[in-house]
Design a protein around this motif. Structure first.
Motif, PDB file in Angstrom:
ATOM      1  N   TYR A   1      23.501   4.344  16.544  1.00 33.97           N
ATOM      2  CA  TYR A   1      22.173   4.777  16.104  1.00 33.97           C
ATOM      3  C   TYR A   1      21.910   4.293  14.683  1.00 33.97           C
ATOM      4  O   TYR A   1      22.791   4.365  13.820  1.00 33.97           O
ATOM      5  CB  TYR A   1      22.081   6.300  16.163  1.00 33.97           C
ATOM      6  CG  TYR A   1      20.854   6.877  15.482  1.00 33.97           C
ATOM      7  CD1 TYR A   1      19.620   6.871  16.125  1.00 33.97           C
ATOM      8  CD2 TYR A   1      20.930   7.417  14.201  1.00 33.97           C
ATOM      9  CE1 TYR A   1      18.495   7.402  15.509  1.00 33.97           C
ATOM     10  CE2 TYR A   1      19.818   7.948  13.576  1.00 33.97           C
ATOM     11  CZ  TYR A   1      18.597   7.928  14.233  1.00 33.97           C
ATOM     12  OH  TYR A   1      17.483   8.445  13.618  1.00 33.97           O
TER      13      TYR A   1
ATOM     14  N   ARG B   1      24.040   2.965   9.857  1.00 31.56           N
ATOM     15  CA  ARG B   1      24.327   2.925  11.289  1.00 31.56           C
ATOM     16  C   ARG B   1      25.489   3.865  11.624  1.00 31.56           C
ATOM     17  O   ARG B   1      26.505   3.886  10.922  1.00 31.56           O
ATOM     18  CB  ARG B   1      24.692   1.509  11.724  1.00 31.56           C
ATOM     19  CG  ARG B   1      24.867   1.370  13.230  1.00 31.56           C
ATOM     20  CD  ARG B   1      25.010  -0.062  13.676  1.00 31.56           C
ATOM     21  NE  ARG B   1      23.912  -0.911  13.252  1.00 31.56           N
ATOM     22  CZ  ARG B   1      22.723  -1.016  13.842  1.00 31.56           C
ATOM     23  NH1 ARG B   1      22.441  -0.267  14.881  1.00 31.56           N
ATOM     24  NH2 ARG B   1      21.818  -1.856  13.386  1.00 31.56           N
ATOM     25  N   CYS B   2      25.331   4.601  12.714  1.00 34.17           N
ATOM     26  CA  CYS B   2      26.381   5.483  13.206  1.00 34.17           C
ATOM     27  C   CYS B   2      27.502   4.628  13.803  1.00 34.17           C
ATOM     28  O   CYS B   2      27.248   3.790  14.672  1.00 34.17           O
ATOM     29  CB  CYS B   2      25.819   6.431  14.262  1.00 34.17           C
ATOM     30  SG  CYS B   2      27.051   7.553  14.975  1.00 34.17           S
ATOM     31  N   THR B   3      28.735   4.838  13.336  1.00 31.43           N
ATOM     32  CA  THR B   3      29.862   4.057  13.843  1.00 31.43           C
ATOM     33  C   THR B   3      30.329   4.540  15.206  1.00 31.43           C
ATOM     34  O   THR B   3      31.117   3.866  15.862  1.00 31.43           O
ATOM     35  CB  THR B   3      31.045   4.098  12.858  1.00 31.43           C
ATOM     36  OG1 THR B   3      31.466   5.455  12.679  1.00 31.43           O
ATOM     37  CG2 THR B   3      30.662   3.491  11.516  1.00 31.43           C
TER      38      THR B   3
ATOM     39  N   SER C   1      23.207  15.655  11.379  1.00 40.09           N
ATOM     40  CA  SER C   1      24.117  14.888  12.228  1.00 40.09           C
ATOM     41  C   SER C   1      23.309  13.882  13.048  1.00 40.09           C
ATOM     42  O   SER C   1      22.087  13.989  13.157  1.00 40.09           O
ATOM     43  CB  SER C   1      24.913  15.815  13.147  1.00 40.09           C
ATOM     44  OG  SER C   1      24.045  16.553  13.977  1.00 40.09           O
ATOM     45  N   CYS C   2      24.008  12.929  13.608  1.00 42.22           N
ATOM     46  CA  CYS C   2      23.366  11.882  14.409  1.00 42.22           C
ATOM     47  C   CYS C   2      22.569  12.533  15.541  1.00 42.22           C
ATOM     48  O   CYS C   2      23.116  13.331  16.310  1.00 42.22           O
ATOM     49  CB  CYS C   2      24.427  10.947  14.970  1.00 42.22           C
ATOM     50  SG  CYS C   2      23.742   9.640  16.021  1.00 42.22           S
TER      51      CYS C   2
ATOM     52  N   ALA D   1      27.416  12.948  15.735  1.00 42.17           N
ATOM     53  CA  ALA D   1      28.410  12.612  14.711  1.00 42.17           C
ATOM     54  C   ALA D   1      27.920  13.053  13.333  1.00 42.17           C
ATOM     55  O   ALA D   1      26.726  13.040  13.050  1.00 42.17           O
ATOM     56  CB  ALA D   1      28.689  11.111  14.714  1.00 42.17           C
TER      57      ALA D   1
ATOM     58  N   TYR E   1      19.866   4.886  11.315  1.00 36.25           N
ATOM     59  CA  TYR E   1      18.984   5.763  10.538  1.00 36.25           C
ATOM     60  C   TYR E   1      18.173   4.883   9.609  1.00 36.25           C
ATOM     61  O   TYR E   1      18.711   4.186   8.753  1.00 36.25           O
ATOM     62  CB  TYR E   1      19.764   6.793   9.718  1.00 36.25           C
ATOM     63  CG  TYR E   1      18.814   7.606   8.862  1.00 36.25           C
ATOM     64  CD1 TYR E   1      18.057   8.623   9.426  1.00 36.25           C
ATOM     65  CD2 TYR E   1      18.619   7.316   7.515  1.00 36.25           C
ATOM     66  CE1 TYR E   1      17.137   9.339   8.672  1.00 36.25           C
ATOM     67  CE2 TYR E   1      17.707   8.030   6.748  1.00 36.25           C
ATOM     68  CZ  TYR E   1      16.976   9.035   7.331  1.00 36.25           C
ATOM     69  OH  TYR E   1      16.058   9.733   6.588  1.00 36.25           O
TER      70      TYR E   1
ATOM     71  N   GLU F   1      30.244   9.633   9.366  1.00 37.62           N
ATOM     72  CA  GLU F   1      30.531   8.573  10.331  1.00 37.62           C
ATOM     73  C   GLU F   1      29.557   7.406  10.236  1.00 37.62           C
ATOM     74  O   GLU F   1      29.651   6.457  11.001  1.00 37.62           O
ATOM     75  CB  GLU F   1      30.507   9.138  11.758  1.00 37.62           C
ATOM     76  CG  GLU F   1      31.545  10.209  12.016  1.00 37.62           C
ATOM     77  CD  GLU F   1      32.975   9.681  11.938  1.00 37.62           C
ATOM     78  OE1 GLU F   1      33.209   8.505  12.241  1.00 37.62           O
ATOM     79  OE2 GLU F   1      33.855  10.467  11.565  1.00 37.62           O
ATOM     80  N   PHE F   2      28.608   7.473   9.303  1.00 37.82           N
ATOM     81  CA  PHE F   2      27.627   6.409   9.142  1.00 37.82           C
ATOM     82  C   PHE F   2      28.070   5.427   8.060  1.00 37.82           C
ATOM     83  O   PHE F   2      28.711   5.824   7.083  1.00 37.82           O
ATOM     84  CB  PHE F   2      26.267   6.995   8.746  1.00 37.82           C
ATOM     85  CG  PHE F   2      25.495   7.551   9.918  1.00 37.82           C
ATOM     86  CD1 PHE F   2      24.336   6.946  10.363  1.00 37.82           C
ATOM     87  CD2 PHE F   2      25.918   8.701  10.569  1.00 37.82           C
ATOM     88  CE1 PHE F   2      23.619   7.457  11.422  1.00 37.82           C
ATOM     89  CE2 PHE F   2      25.213   9.232  11.631  1.00 37.82           C
ATOM     90  CZ  PHE F   2      24.064   8.593  12.065  1.00 37.82           C
TER      91      PHE F   2
END
Length: 53
Positions: free
Chosen positions: A11, A5-7, A38-39, A44, A13, A48-49
């Motif tokens: 989002y 998960r993107c912090t 990237s996200c 991001a 993945y 950042e994930f």
């Protein structure tokens, strides 16, 4: 395979889905993503994930 998960934006993945818009096919583990990936939502970096529980 583990989901990440993107912090920044939240989002998720999911390797089962990949990221078709970025040319990442389904079945691609997060660890196997290209270094420049990237996200797709907020841009991001992969750093950042975090693993999603």
């Amino acid at each position: 395979m583990r989901k990440y998960r993107c912090t920044v934006c939240g989002y998720l993945y999911d390797p089962d889905n990949g990221d078709m818009e970025s040319g990442i096919s389904s079945g691609t583990a997060f660890e196997d993503l290209p270094e420049n990936w990237s996200c797709p939502v907020c841009g991001a970096e992969a750093a950042e994930f975090r693993p999603a529980d």
